[in-house]
Write a protein that holds these residues in place. Structure first.
Motif, PDB file in Angstrom:
ATOM      1  N   LYS A  61      -6.145  -6.189  -8.873  1.00  0.00           N
ATOM      2  CA  LYS A  61      -5.022  -5.636  -8.120  1.00  0.00           C
ATOM      3  C   LYS A  61      -3.717  -6.305  -8.532  1.00  0.00           C
ATOM      4  N   ILE A  91       2.555  -0.615  -2.355  1.00  0.00           N
ATOM      5  CA  ILE A  91       1.209  -0.524  -1.802  1.00  0.00           C
ATOM      6  C   ILE A  91       1.327  -0.008  -0.379  1.00  0.00           C
ATOM      7  N   SER A  92       0.490   0.960  -0.041  1.00  0.00           N
ATOM      8  CA  SER A  92       0.578   1.566   1.283  1.00  0.00           C
ATOM      9  C   SER A  92       0.227   0.549   2.369  1.00  0.00           C
ATOM     10  N   ASN A 117      -1.834   0.714   4.958  1.00  0.00           N
ATOM     11  CA  ASN A 117      -3.276   0.545   5.183  1.00  0.00           C
ATOM     12  C   ASN A 117      -3.960  -0.160   4.026  1.00  0.00           C
ATOM     13  N   ASP A 118      -3.572   0.180   2.790  1.00  0.00           N
ATOM     14  CA  ASP A 118      -4.164  -0.481   1.623  1.00  0.00           C
ATOM     15  C   ASP A 118      -3.813  -1.965   1.598  1.00  0.00           C
ATOM     16  N   CYS A 119      -2.613  -2.289   2.051  1.00  0.00           N
ATOM     17  CA  CYS A 119      -2.184  -3.687   2.086  1.00  0.00           C
ATOM     18  C   CYS A 119      -3.045  -4.495   3.056  1.00  0.00           C
ATOM     19  N   THR A 124      -6.069  -3.730   4.007  1.00  0.00           N
ATOM     20  CA  THR A 124      -7.417  -3.794   3.440  1.00  0.00           C
ATOM     21  C   THR A 124      -7.492  -4.866   2.364  1.00  0.00           C
TER      22      THR A 124
END
Length: 311
Positions: free
Chosen positions: A80, A92-93, A95-97, A99
């Motif tokens: 990443k 980075i979105s 929610n992805d952040c 996660t």
């Protein structure tokens, strides 16, 4: 975009950690090398333990789990980081952040707790050798590791979950190389007392308490072996090396966090994230006689198999 404006539950974050650091491209090459060595080393240790029946003991259940946690930690972080900085995808979105943060912190927590399991194994094996087979069984070690995984996941979920309560952010720029809890926490413009408490106790739970238990264990071991000389302590050198490599850089980084330059903090913290997973398998292969003998046996069997196929 004005970075001083207030954001309501940002749809994305911008990770800007390595941007602006001079000659950072050389560090990417070094990071890639470290990641490859880490993957190969931990995969090798896991494969050797699986293939050799002599290594299927409670101690090597913990060693296998440490290699697994190291592999997951490196694979969750380094690719990443390359995607963000090497291929210029800093967005980075939300929610992805979160996660990304969860996997990083859960694996780091498990690495520390796994060292506790290994220190307990050495404590019983050296101080209570006659009771070792009864106290440290496969069932006990599997249960202990399962409890540690549950604890690491639960604590990380609580920390990440509290961040979802906030909807007011001063900026979307994270001055770190990953979705760093402490950096995101500083961006919040609401009352962040719960997150402050969690941020304060998180290092205590996943760093200080495991380290104190390990130091107490080896104090007892050192006292028990004091009459037998240093040669009896050789079986603990590998594990103590892992403890030093893992804990000392992290504690120094967090202790001096306010006194060092942000770029130096980013480099130091990133190195402490990738170095232990690389060095752990190397130390175990070099320091542990059982693994060295197992590797020799497996290579010898493989060589004989190749000769048999050719003939």
């Amino acid at each position: 975009m004005g970075f001083n404006m207030t954001f309501i539950r940002p749809t994305y974050f911008i990770i800007s950690g390595f941007i602006g650091i001079p000659n950072i491209s050389y560090y990417y090459i070094f990071l890639f090398f470290v990641y490859i060595v880490s993957v190969l080393g931990n995969t090798t240790v896991m494969a050797v333990i699986c293939l050799d029946h002599n290594l299927r003991t409670p101690k090597y259940v913990a060693v296998f789990n440490l290699a697994f946690a190291d592999l997951i930690s490196s694979s969750a972080l380094v690719p990443k980081v390359f995607d963000i900085f090497l291929f210029y995808h800093p967005y980075i979105s939300y929610n992805d952040c979160l996660t990304f943060m969860f996997f990083c912190y859960a694996c780091v927590s498990m690495q520390a707790l796994n060292l506790v399991a290994l220190s307990y194994d050495r404590l019983i094996a050296i101080i209570f050798p006659l009771h070792y087979q009864v106290k440290v069984t496969h069932r006990f070690m599997f249960s202990l590791i399962a409890i540690f995984w549950l604890f690491a996941i639960t604590v990380t979920l609580i920390a990440v979950g509290f961040l979802t309560r906030y909807s007011c952010y001063k900026s979307v720029v994270i001055n770190s190389y990953f979705c760093d809890y402490s950096m995101i926490y500083q961006l919040i413009c609401e009352d962040k007392t719960p997150s402050f408490v969690i941020g304060y106790f998180l290092p205590v739970l996943i760093l200080w308490i495991p380290l104190i238990f390990i130091l107490l264990s080896y104090s007892c071991i050192g006292y028990a072996l004091s009459k037998q000389g240093l040669k009896s302590f050789k079986t603990c050198i590998g594990h103590l090396s892992l403890v030093a490599i893992y804990f000392i850089p992290l504690l120094i980084t967090f202790t001096l966090m306010e006194k060092i330059h942000p770029n130096a903090r980013i480099i130091n913290l990133s190195m402490t994230s990738v170095f232990p997973p690389m060095l752990n398998p190397i130390i175990y292969v070099l320091q542990t006689q059982e693994i060295k003998e197992s590797v020799k046996r497996l290579l010898k069997i493989r060589g004989k198999a190749k000769i048999a196929v050719k003939t």
